[in-house]
Structure formats: structure tokens, C-alpha cells
Design a protein around this motif. Structure first.
Motif, PDB file in Angstrom:
ATOM      1  N   PRO A  19       9.285   4.206   4.502  1.00 27.08           N
ATOM      2  CA  PRO A  19       9.806   5.001   3.383  1.00 27.08           C
ATOM      3  C   PRO A  19       8.816   6.106   3.034  1.00 27.08           C
ATOM      4  N   ARG A  20       9.328   7.301   2.744  1.00 25.37           N
ATOM      5  CA  ARG A  20       8.414   8.421   2.549  1.00 25.37           C
ATOM      6  C   ARG A  20       8.890   9.355   1.435  1.00 25.37           C
ATOM      7  N   ALA A  79       5.401   3.572  -7.475  1.00 19.87           N
ATOM      8  CA  ALA A  79       4.867   2.215  -7.357  1.00 19.87           C
ATOM      9  C   ALA A  79       5.840   1.188  -7.897  1.00 19.87           C
ATOM     10  N   ALA A  80       6.623   1.571  -8.877  1.00 14.54           N
ATOM     11  CA  ALA A  80       7.567   0.639  -9.482  1.00 14.54           C
ATOM     12  C   ALA A  80       8.690   0.243  -8.536  1.00 14.54           C
ATOM     13  N   THR A  81       8.827   0.987  -7.418  1.00 14.92           N
ATOM     14  CA  THR A  81       9.883   0.669  -6.454  1.00 14.92           C
ATOM     15  C   THR A  81       9.432  -0.382  -5.438  1.00 14.92           C
ATOM     16  N   HIS A  82       8.166  -0.819  -5.517  1.00 14.17           N
ATOM     17  CA  HIS A  82       7.635  -1.775  -4.537  1.00 14.17           C
ATOM     18  C   HIS A  82       7.336  -3.122  -5.202  1.00 14.17           C
ATOM     19  N   ILE A 141       1.620   0.293   5.950  1.00  9.29           N
ATOM     20  CA  ILE A 141       1.997   1.265   4.923  1.00  9.29           C
ATOM     21  C   ILE A 141       3.381   0.924   4.378  1.00  9.29           C
ATOM     22  N   ASP A 142       3.470   0.775   3.066  1.00 10.74           N
ATOM     23  CA  ASP A 142       4.768   0.502   2.443  1.00 10.74           C
ATOM     24  C   ASP A 142       5.468   1.775   1.991  1.00 10.74           C
ATOM     25  N   THR A 185       0.845  -1.199   0.000  1.00 14.41           N
ATOM     26  CA  THR A 185       0.000   0.000   0.000  1.00 14.41           C
ATOM     27  C   THR A 185       0.879   1.247   0.000  1.00 14.41           C
ATOM     28  N   VAL A 186       0.410   2.264  -0.697  1.00 18.11           N
ATOM     29  CA  VAL A 186       1.037   3.587  -0.677  1.00 18.11           C
ATOM     30  C   VAL A 186      -0.022   4.562  -0.198  1.00 18.11           C
TER      31      VAL A 186
END
Length: 285
Positions: free
Chosen positions: A222-223, A282-285, A116-117, A93-94
Motif C-alpha cells: 500500500p502506498r 497510521a490509524a489505517t494499520h 513495509i506495511d 512499519t511505514v
């Protein structure tokens, strides 16, 4: 196939999930799931008194009860946590927050960081060193014009138990002040369209010192902070101050800072760049 995250979107003051419709359409066309949250007393839970309709009766509007009375920051956080718990079943989730929604996002991250990711603040309040209300007295907010809200405030907040603003005013000076604050780079029609998605009532609870970002929980997520370069509601200097304070709190986990051109509302009206930015995250998760 890699499991892409779900974006959970949290609106700002006087707003609702409707604000995110153009952004969600863009995200969907890029192949991304999203869920826009209506905080308690918002969206179809909002109060739109008959006196708010034309012809307006401001005397009646000043005393009409509102559903958002008594809603707290804890209630807001609980609503978002419920959505995150369900979204988490489908993968990462973001959590994306705009404006006042950042206060809720921070409270959620303090309480349930495992849900939360990634946290994304888009010109959103991220209280670290001070309670949110105290930032308004700081030099970074000195040029913010609060006149539009003051001129269109209806009723006594202490008696109503809520903030009530007349966004349906026809006063040219108030409309011009709203536009300068939120969407100076929008056309008049775009601005008035967005203004008509606002609801008149907002809750009073912006949190206390206990609701500021906590290093042990919030600080391990991560933020990303998305600066809005032309924002006059939360000016870049105020955004940068919150970024600095957060990075000082957790220097091993600093903000990933991005910048979009535009005012406080432009990214929602013209969401192409924002959707692309979120898709890249999103591509980083």
C-alpha cells in the motif's frame, strides 16, 4: 491496545536525519514512534572538511576526500533494511521518503516488501518508466533551475567520486537561487537555518533501470504519495507523472494521493500538517 506503526524516515540529497527533528517531535506528541535514518556517509558519518569552514579555501575543498565516495544505492538500501528489520519487531512499519530518498525507498521495497506495511513518498523520486536521471530531461522538469547547484559545485565529481556543493557560500545570487528552489515560502532565517543542516557531499549513485519500481514486489505494498503543491525542485507536474506511471504499473494498487501546501522544505520546518497526515495514515494499520 492497538499496535501503532513505527515511521521510518529517509532523507533526501545532502540532508540527514537532523532534517526530521521537528516532524519527529510532532509525531511523538501525537503518540507515534519514529526512527530517522542517516544513509551511509550522512549525519555524523559526513565529511565537513576544514576548507569548508570560514574563511573557506575552495581550492583545497575541491580536492579534499570525502567519506561518501563509493557509497552506492545498494548501501543505502541495506542501511534502511537494517532499520526496518529492527522496527518490524515492534509491529507495523511505514516507510516515509523525501526527495532523493524515494530512490532508496523504492530499492528497499523492491528487495524486501514484507518489511513495509505502507510506503509514503513526500515529493520524492519514484522512478517507474525511466531511471531518475532521465526524468530531468522531461518536459515536467523543464522549469527547474539547476543554476544554484551548478554555480556552487566544488571540484570534479569524477575525480572526487562524489558531488560536493558549497552550501556555505555567501554569494547572494546563489543563496537566492537555493531559496527559490527549496524554500521560497520560508523566512530568510528559516531558510538559512535549514541550509546549515545540509552537508556538502552526496554520493553519485542514483540507480539504473533495474532500480525502478517492480510490480511483483514494490507494487504490492500500500502506498501514499504526498504532493507538495508549491515545490519548484520536483514540480507538481513531475510528481503527478510519477504517480500516473506507478498507477499504470499496478492499477489494482494505486497511490493514495494527498496534497500539502508549501515548498520542498516547508513541511519539515512547519510539520504540523504533515504530522497530522501521517498520524491519520497510521490509524489505517
Amino acid at each position: 491496545m492497538r499496535n501503532l506503526p513505527t515511521f521510518v524516515l529517509v532523507h533526501g540529497a545532502f540532508a540527514n536525519s537532523f532534517s526530521f527533528a521537528p516532524l519527529q517531535a510532532r509525531l511523538a506528541l501525537l503518540g507515534h514512534r519514529s526512527a530517522a535514518v542517516d544513509l551511509p556517509g550522512h549525519g555524523f558519518e559526513a565529511t565537513f572538511p576544514t576548507a569548508y569552514q570560514a574563511p573557506q579555501d575552495l581550492d583545497a575543498l575541491a580536492v579534499e576526500p570525502g567519506n561518501i565516495k563509493g557509497v552506492t544505492l545498494a548501501d543505502n538500501a541495506a542501511r534502511v533494511i537494517e532499520v526496518l528489520e529492527r522496527a518490524k519487531r515492534n509491529g507495523p512499519t511505514v516507510l516515509v521518503a523525501h526527495s532523493r530518498g524515494g530512490i532508496t525507498a523504492t530499492a528497499v521495497a523492491n528487495a524486501r516488501p514484507e518489511l513495509i506495511d505502507r510506503l509514503v513518498y513526500v515529493s520524492a523520486w519514484c522512478p517507474v518508466d525511466l531511471p531518475v536521471g532521465d526524468y530531468y530531461a522531461q518536459p515536467e522538469m523543464a522549469d527547474v533551475d539547476a543554476g544554484a547547484f551548478a554555480a556552487t559545485l566544488v571540484g570534479n565529481p569524477a575525480e572526487l567520486g562524489l558531488l560536493r556543493t558549497n552550501f556555505r557560500t555567501a554569494d547572494p545570487a546563489s543563496l537566492a537561487a537555493f531559496k527559490r528552489a527549496f524554500g521560497a515560502d520560508l523566512t530568510d532565517d528559516e531558510f538559512r537555518t535549514f541550509l546549515n543542516t545540509f552537508q556538502p557531499d552526496e554520493n553519485l549513485d542514483v540507480g539504473t533501470a533495474a532500480d525502478r519500481a517492480q510490480a511483483a514486489t514494490w507494487g504490492r505494498i500500500p502506498r501514499t504519495y504526498v504532493r507538495l503543491a508549491d515545490d519548484t525542485s520536483i514540480p507538481p507536474a513531475a510528481q503527478d507523472r510519477m504517480i500516473r506511471e506507478a498507477d499504470a504499473l499496478t492499477p489494482d494498487n494505486p497511490f493514495d494521493v494527498r496534497t500539502l501546501a508549501g515548498s520542498h522544505l516547508r513541511w519539515l520546518v512547519h510539520p504540523e500538517a504533515a504530522a497530522g497526515l501521517l498520524a491519520a495514515l497510521a490509524a489505517t494499520h
